[in-house]
Motif scaffolding. Structure first.
Motif, short mmCIF file in Angstrom:
data_model
loop_
_atom_site.label_atom_id
_atom_site.label_comp_id
_atom_site.label_asym_id
_atom_site.label_seq_id
_atom_site.Cartn_x
_atom_site.Cartn_y
_atom_site.Cartn_z
N SER A 17 86.55 45.00 67.75
CA SER A 17 87.44 45.48 66.68
C SER A 17 88.71 46.04 67.32
O SER A 17 88.66 46.58 68.43
N LYS A 22 97.20 51.80 59.25
CA LYS A 22 97.31 51.22 57.91
C LYS A 22 98.43 51.91 57.13
O LYS A 22 98.52 53.14 57.11
N VAL A 116 89.56 47.32 62.82
CA VAL A 116 89.47 46.06 62.09
C VAL A 116 88.80 45.03 63.01
O VAL A 116 89.29 44.78 64.12
N PRO A 117 87.69 44.44 62.56
CA PRO A 117 87.03 43.42 63.39
C PRO A 117 88.00 42.27 63.73
O PRO A 117 88.77 41.83 62.86
N HIS A 119 87.51 39.18 64.07
CA HIS A 119 87.34 37.99 63.23
C HIS A 119 87.92 38.17 61.82
O HIS A 119 88.00 37.20 61.07
N GLN A 120 88.34 39.39 61.47
CA GLN A 120 88.94 39.63 60.15
C GLN A 120 90.46 39.79 60.22
O GLN A 120 91.10 40.01 59.19
N LEU A 121 91.04 39.68 61.40
CA LEU A 121 92.49 39.88 61.53
C LEU A 121 93.28 38.93 60.64
O LEU A 121 94.33 39.30 60.10
N HIS A 122 92.80 37.72 60.47
CA HIS A 122 93.51 36.75 59.64
C HIS A 122 93.45 37.09 58.15
O HIS A 122 94.17 36.51 57.34
N GLN A 123 92.62 38.07 57.77
CA GLN A 123 92.47 38.44 56.36
C GLN A 123 93.36 39.61 55.95
O GLN A 123 93.41 39.97 54.78
N ILE A 124 94.05 40.22 56.92
CA ILE A 124 94.91 41.36 56.61
C ILE A 124 96.36 40.98 56.87
O ILE A 124 96.65 39.99 57.54
N SER A 131 98.33 38.27 64.68
CA SER A 131 96.86 38.28 64.64
C SER A 131 96.26 37.22 65.57
O SER A 131 95.34 37.51 66.33
#
Length: 156
Positions: A17, A22, A116-117, A119-124, A131
């Protein structure tokens, strides 16, 4: 003279992560690495450590340079304003005695500090949009050589 702002950025990764700051404003939620401008009388690496503490409440050991990002306003119609900047993003290791927290006097739009994990960087929404670069850099453990004058051996 070409005025350019130098930004010092901390890339702190633990347990797959990345530590991000934020923000929430009239445009919604977005994230940034802990980062800010280098001040007079400090090195870029000193600025990275200061910014990590000021924005995320953590003490860090600044390690190798991960990558460099340039913002040239004239090439992107001043998307983020008219000030050119060079972002130097360094791998950092957190002092385990310090925990990420929202600072006592955060930026008016800063609302949290979050892990933030990867693998979730592309979702934020991450500014700048790096990312993929973060993910690939961490996966490949890539570091760029960073030379500091005070560490060179001078031959007389």
């Amino acid at each position: 003279m070409y005025p350019i702002r130098v930004r010092a950025c901390a890339l702190v990764v633990e347990h797959d992560s990345v530590l991000l700051v934020k923000f929430e404003d009239e445009h919604g939620v977005h994230y940034n690495l802990p980062a800010g401008g280098v001040e007079k009388g400090e090195s870029v690496k000193e600025a990275v450590a200061r910014e990590a503490f000021e924005e995320a409440g953590i003490e860090v050991e600044v390690e190798g340079l991960a990558f460099v990002y340039e913002y040239a306003p004239h090439l992107v119609q001043d998307m983020y304003g008219s000030t050119p900047s060079l972002h130097m993003i360094f791998h950092c290791r957190r002092n385990q005695a310090t925990e990420p927290i929202l600072p006592p006097n955060p930026d008016p739009h800063q609302v949290a500090v979050e892990w933030v994990p990867l693998h979730q960087l592309h979702q934020i929404l991450l500014f700048p949009h790096i990312s993929t670069h973060i993910f690939e850099n961490v996966q490949n453990q890539t570091k760029i050589q960073y030379i500091e004058e005070h560490q060179l051996k001078v031959k007389m």
